[in-house]
Design a protein around this motif. Structure first.
Motif, PDB file in Angstrom:
ATOM      1  N   HIS A  24       0.388   5.773  -0.662  1.00 55.94           N
ATOM      2  CA  HIS A  24      -0.331   7.067  -0.875  1.00 55.94           C
ATOM      3  C   HIS A  24       0.901   7.975  -1.294  1.00 55.94           C
ATOM      4  O   HIS A  24       1.930   7.791  -0.986  1.00 55.94           O
ATOM      5  CB  HIS A  24      -1.040   7.468   0.107  1.00 55.94           C
ATOM      6  N   HIS A  34      -4.171   7.564  -3.291  1.00 53.43           N
ATOM      7  CA  HIS A  34      -3.991   6.171  -3.186  1.00 53.43           C
ATOM      8  C   HIS A  34      -3.367   5.394  -4.242  1.00 53.43           C
ATOM      9  O   HIS A  34      -4.131   4.945  -5.244  1.00 53.43           O
ATOM     10  CB  HIS A  34      -5.350   5.313  -2.709  1.00 53.43           C
ATOM     11  N   GLY A  72      -3.918   1.338  -9.204  1.00 49.97           N
ATOM     12  CA  GLY A  72      -3.093   0.767  -8.291  1.00 49.97           C
ATOM     13  C   GLY A  72      -3.289  -0.673  -7.843  1.00 49.97           C
ATOM     14  O   GLY A  72      -2.947  -1.131  -6.706  1.00 49.97           O
ATOM     15  N   VAL A  73      -4.006  -1.307  -8.870  1.00 49.26           N
ATOM     16  CA  VAL A  73      -4.077  -2.970  -8.640  1.00 49.26           C
ATOM     17  C   VAL A  73      -3.871  -3.726  -9.866  1.00 49.26           C
ATOM     18  O   VAL A  73      -4.082  -2.961 -11.021  1.00 49.26           O
ATOM     19  CB  VAL A  73      -5.460  -3.404  -8.040  1.00 49.26           C
ATOM     20  N   ARG A  78      -2.855  -0.276  -4.084  1.00 47.79           N
ATOM     21  CA  ARG A  78      -3.988  -0.638  -3.025  1.00 47.79           C
ATOM     22  C   ARG A  78      -3.819  -2.281  -2.559  1.00 47.79           C
ATOM     23  O   ARG A  78      -4.558  -3.083  -3.267  1.00 47.79           O
ATOM     24  CB  ARG A  78      -5.312  -0.422  -4.055  1.00 47.79           C
ATOM     25  N   VAL A 117       0.923  -1.162  -0.187  1.00 47.97           N
ATOM     26  CA  VAL A 117      -0.053   0.061  -0.069  1.00 47.97           C
ATOM     27  C   VAL A 117       0.788   1.327  -0.015  1.00 47.97           C
ATOM     28  O   VAL A 117       1.788   1.356   0.725  1.00 47.97           O
ATOM     29  CB  VAL A 117      -0.868  -0.040   1.303  1.00 47.97           C
TER      30      VAL A 117
END
Length: 251
Positions: free
Chosen positions: A39, A48, A247-248, A51, A37
């Motif tokens: 940010h 973000h 983010g994934v 993730r 994770v």
């Protein structure tokens, strides 16, 4: 005398045995992360970026990470390369979780286990191609100077720059500079190669040449290559493609 003999003279087994180990270890997981994770930014601008990303790279394989700009690709690569820290999650290199290692520990791990190739080569302009390639070995201090020189010459020969070892970085073309950067990334025989748009600043011919050199040389030593690219032709030639968005991984 070839490079493997030089390394054997410097440190018994550091030449041919390293290559044999690389071949034997092909397919093993060299790099793994779990639930990273991250940010970026502050206040209302805080984003973000990652993730809970999990990822692994096996020795002897090339993995492409693709996706739109801003999806988190480069941030992930910087975390994997210990150039930045995740807020949570694990990063396993060399059999241990190094995500929250101290600064000295992170530097030592990078020097020994990770080679970097960036879009911009980041060669030191006042030094020759040979001197630039030797710098990681000088920092690590694992082999005598004669062995370092022998291996640096070997790598520059392998990337087609054997006649330009003493040229300053500023006296080389863009494609040649990137080839020096590849040789430098391989200098310490790391288990992991991380490349962020390694061909993004090159024309089509040099892009193909740089990719071929990077993969061929790294596979010879059983290294795990992970590269971020926007080039679909480069991605299609990799062993595995992982797609990111927001983010994934979406694959």
């Amino acid at each position: 005398m070839n490079a493997d003999n030089a390394n054997a003279n410097a440190n018994a087994g550091n030449g041919n045995n390293n290559n044999a180990a690389g071949a034997a270890d092909a397919g093993e997981i060299a790099l793994r992360c779990e639930k990273l994770v991250r940010h970026l930014g502050e206040g209302e601008a805080r984003v973000h970026v990652l993730r809970g990303v999990s990822f692994s790279a096996r020795r002897g394989t090339v993995t492409a990470i693709v996706g739109p700009s801003g999806c988190g690709k480069s941030t992930l690569l910087y975390l994997l390369g210990l150039l930045d820290r995740p807020e949570s999650g694990e990063i396993w290199i060399g059999g241990r979780d190094v995500a929250q290692a101290g600064d000295d520990g992170r530097t030592a791990i990078r020097n020994e286990h990770i080679g970097f190739v960036f879009q911009f080569h980041f060669l030191l302009p006042e030094f020759s191609a040979l001197e630039n390639v030797m710098m990681p070995m000088n920092r690590l201090g694992r082999w005598p100077v004669a062995a370092r020189l022998e291996w640096a010459h070997h790598l520059l020969e392998a990337v087609g720059l054997g006649t330009k070892t003493h040229r300053l970085a500023t006296q080389l073309s863009g494609g040649e500079q990137q080839r020096v950067a590849i040789a430098r990334a391989l200098a310490n025989r790391p288990s992991v190669i991380l490349a962020d748009e390694p061909t993004g600043n090159l024309d089509v011919k040099n892009s193909a040449l740089v990719f071929d050199l990077l993969t061929r040389l790294a596979r010879e030593h059983g290294q795990a290559i992970t590269l971020v690219t926007h080039n679909p032709d480069i991605a299609s030639r990799c062993d595995c493609i992982r797609s990111m968005r927001d983010g994934v991984f979406i694959d």
